[in-house]
Structure formats: structure tokens, C-alpha cells
Design a protein around this motif. Structure first.
Motif, PDB file in Angstrom:
ATOM      1  N   UNK A 116       0.824  -1.202   0.000  1.00 27.48           N
ATOM      2  CA  UNK A 116       0.000   0.000   0.000  1.00 27.48           C
ATOM      3  C   UNK A 116       0.860   1.255   0.000  1.00 27.48           C
ATOM      4  N   UNK A 117       1.943   1.228   0.788  1.00 29.57           N
ATOM      5  CA  UNK A 117       2.836   2.392   0.826  1.00 29.57           C
ATOM      6  C   UNK A 117       3.451   2.647  -0.546  1.00 29.57           C
ATOM      7  N   UNK A 118       3.878   1.578  -1.208  1.00 23.65           N
ATOM      8  CA  UNK A 118       4.493   1.722  -2.525  1.00 23.65           C
ATOM      9  C   UNK A 118       3.512   2.312  -3.534  1.00 23.65           C
ATOM     10  N   UNK A 119       2.266   1.846  -3.510  1.00 20.72           N
ATOM     11  CA  UNK A 119       1.271   2.376  -4.441  1.00 20.72           C
ATOM     12  C   UNK A 119       0.860   3.801  -4.093  1.00 20.72           C
ATOM     13  N   UNK A 120       0.615   4.040  -2.823  1.00 21.86           N
ATOM     14  CA  UNK A 120       0.124   5.359  -2.410  1.00 21.86           C
ATOM     15  C   UNK A 120       1.165   6.455  -2.593  1.00 21.86           C
ATOM     16  N   UNK A 121       2.441   6.085  -2.594  1.00 17.38           N
ATOM     17  CA  UNK A 121       3.494   7.075  -2.767  1.00 17.38           C
ATOM     18  C   UNK A 121       3.819   7.333  -4.233  1.00 17.38           C
ATOM     19  N   UNK A 134      -4.643   7.644  -6.260  1.00 20.52           N
ATOM     20  CA  UNK A 134      -5.779   8.562  -6.404  1.00 20.52           C
ATOM     21  C   UNK A 134      -6.629   8.451  -5.154  1.00 20.52           C
ATOM     22  N   UNK A 135      -7.616   9.319  -5.029  1.00 18.05           N
ATOM     23  CA  UNK A 135      -8.532   9.230  -3.891  1.00 18.05           C
ATOM     24  C   UNK A 135      -9.190   7.859  -3.849  1.00 18.05           C
ATOM     25  N   UNK A 136      -9.614   7.371  -5.010  1.00 19.26           N
ATOM     26  CA  UNK A 136     -10.287   6.076  -5.064  1.00 19.26           C
ATOM     27  C   UNK A 136      -9.326   4.952  -4.705  1.00 19.26           C
ATOM     28  N   UNK A 137      -8.121   4.967  -5.290  1.00 19.97           N
ATOM     29  CA  UNK A 137      -7.193   3.858  -5.034  1.00 19.97           C
ATOM     30  C   UNK A 137      -6.791   3.803  -3.567  1.00 19.97           C
ATOM     31  N   UNK A 138      -6.616   4.961  -2.945  1.00 25.70           N
ATOM     32  CA  UNK A 138      -6.238   4.961  -1.531  1.00 25.70           C
ATOM     33  C   UNK A 138      -7.342   4.360  -0.659  1.00 25.70           C
TER      34      UNK A 138
END
Length: 301
Positions: A204-209, A214-218
């Protein structure tokens, strides 16, 4: 007839949308085929109609936020003498997601009965609805669209005029195609990471950074990591929406391979008994396919 606004349909999306209208001071009359939220709406200043006919008798404008086309037909009394009584001299605002063809036929029937019609589907799920952060797409006669655009301001962060009916619903289906395939891809990536033993918090950290966040993906990734399947957009509703997109694509001769694959997965997820869960529960179908591919024993077998 009073200047009150009627709001019909108080489900996962309709209730917060109606609440935002009531809290903004809009004189609101509400009704739902089944609702447990009447007290909340009364406390916000809305009037609960005793019946559909009572709502229509009080309101020149009726907003519909219903689950499907059959519910709209039932509420409007379509193909019965009630239809003309309920739409004549009224503005019907369809915020539900239907097929463009259905909306095109409905506007013709409403106009034939001296009624007015605006389609106003929304982009967003329960959380944006609660926060008044939906995006509303509008189509219809310019004067009526302007009226509705002012009305929906408490519900949305943005609105856009798409042209004539059914342009707003066509736009909504294009937006939904991206949303459905994006969240399905996110669930597939999460299943991939999980089965490779990757720590999901680090994933999750790798994707969110990164640039794909996006708002949806987070929001959806957090639900996947914590296995929180509480509903924002239900599997059954997403399956309905993917069917509408697929049908619109077929009718126009448009290829939609990613949507078709996603549609199959949501159908499998519903068959597994997860129709009432959030759309991220599609990971269950992905997990089941993975188990079948590797010969693992499925749960309950």
C-alpha cells in the motif's frame, strides 16, 4: 402545488444526498420504497410523505435516486394512468444510473404528458455522497438543466452539462468503465502481492506514494489491506453498472475487453454470495480462480 422538492429513493447513496439537500435548507419531501432513515431526515428538516401520491401532490420537482429501471417505472406509474398524473407539469430529475436508451424513451414519454425531464447521474460512492463531493452530469433542456444544476450544489463538488438526453448517462457509463476496471485491477494486484507473500502495508505504501495513487485507489486499497468489505458501492450495483456499459458498447460496436473481464469477475463474486459487499470483494473471485488454477482446496470443500 408548493415549491418543495421531492426526493424518492433513500438507499446507500440516496440518504446522504437527501440529507445534504435538507441540511442546506432545501424544502424537502422524501419517500422510499423501504427506508430506515426517516428519523434522520426528519431531524434534518425534511418532511416524510405518507405515500407517493402525497409526495407528487406537494412537489413540482421530483428527484429519483433508485436502484434500477424497474423501480423508476414503478414509482412513476409508467404504462399506467398514474404516469400522466405524476409527471404532467412536473420536472422529473433522474439521478439513477440507467441505460441511455431507457432514458431516451422516458424523456419522450414525459414530454408527451407535458412534463419536463433532466438526467443527472452522479460519479462517486457513499463516502463522497456523505461529504457532498459527488460529480453530477446533466443533460436536458438548457433552462431545466440550469435549475437542476443549482439544486444539486449541496450534493456535489462539481457539475457538468453534457448536452441533450441521454448524453449525461453515456458520460456516466464511460466514467464507470474506468472506475470498474481500475478497482478490479487494484484487487488483482493485491491478490498478486498477497500470494507472493508481500507485506500488504508495504504494498500500500508503494502504491500510495507513486504516480498511480488517487482518492479512489487509496480508499479501496485500505479496504483491501484491512479486509473491510463494508459497502460503499456494492458488488450487485457494480455488476448492474458493468452490464449497462457492456450493453452500450455492444450496441455501438465498441470493443470492451477489460470491462468484459471485470463483468465476469463481479458476476462470480455475486454468485459466491458477496453481492451486498463493497466492490473490492471482487478479490474473492480472483482468489477462487487462483485456487482453482493451482489445485488448492476451496473453502467448504
Amino acid at each position: 402545488m408548493s415549491t418543495s422538492i421531492g426526493f424518492i429513493g433513500l438507499g446507500v447513496m440516496g440518504t446522504p444526498m437527501a440529507l445534504n439537500l435538507a441540511r442546506s435548507g432545501v424544502p424537502l419531501v422524501v419517500w422510499s420504497r423501504s427506508s430506515t432513515h426517516y428519523d434522520t431526515l426528519r431531524n434534518a428538516g425534511a418532511i416524510v410523505a405518507e405515500s407517493l401520491d402525497a409526495l407528487f401532490s406537494r412537489c413540482e420537482t421530483a428527484v429519483l435516486m433508485l436502484a434500477h429501471e424497474e423501480a423508476i417505472d414503478e414509482v412513476l406509474g409508467r404504462r399506467t394512468p398514474l404516469f400522466a398524473q405524476r409527471v404532467a407539469q412536473r420536472l422529473i430529475v433522474n439521478m439513477s444510473t440507467t441505460s441511455p436508451g431507457y432514458s431516451r424513451a422516458l424523456v419522450d414519454e414525459i414530454h408527451a404528458c407535458q412534463g419536463r425531464y433532466v438526467e443527472a447521474p452522479v460519479s462517486g460512492s457513499r463516502k463522497p455522497a456523505e461529504a457532498g463531493q459527488l460529480v453530477v452530469m446533466l443533460a436536458g433542456e438548457p433552462e431545466e438543466v440550469d435549475r437542476v444544476r443549482q439544486l444539486v450544489q449541496p450534493m456535489c463538488r462539481d457539475s457538468l452539462v453534457c448536452g441533450d438526453v441521454p448524453a449525461a448517462l453515456t458520460m456516466k457509463l464511460a466514467v464507470n468503465l474506468f472506475l470498474i476496471t481500475m478497482v478490479t485491477g487494484l484487487a488483482e494486484a493485491t491478490n498478486f502481492a498477497l500470494r507472493h507473500g508481500i507485506d500488504l502495508a508495504q504494498f500500500a505504501h508503494a502504491l500510495n506514494a507513486g504516480p498511480m495513487a488517487s482518492d479512489v485507489s487509496r480508499i479501496k486499497l485500505d479496504k483491501l489491506v484491512t479486509q473491510d468489505f463494508s459497502v460503499q458501492a456494492a458488488i450487485t450495483d457494480v455488476l448492474k453498472n458493468s452490464r449497462l456499459v457492456a450493453e452500450a458498447a455492444r450496441s455501438a460496436g465498441i470493443a470492451s475487453p477489460l470491462l468484459d473481464a471485470s463483468h465476469a469477475l463481479y458476476g462470480e463474486t455475486e454468485t459466491m454470495g458477496h453481492g451486498g459487499l463493497d466492490m473490492v470483494a471482487v478479490i474473492h473471485a480472483l482468489s477462487q480462480r487462483s485456487a482453482q488454477a493451482t489445485g488448492e482446496a476451496l473453502p467448504g470443500r
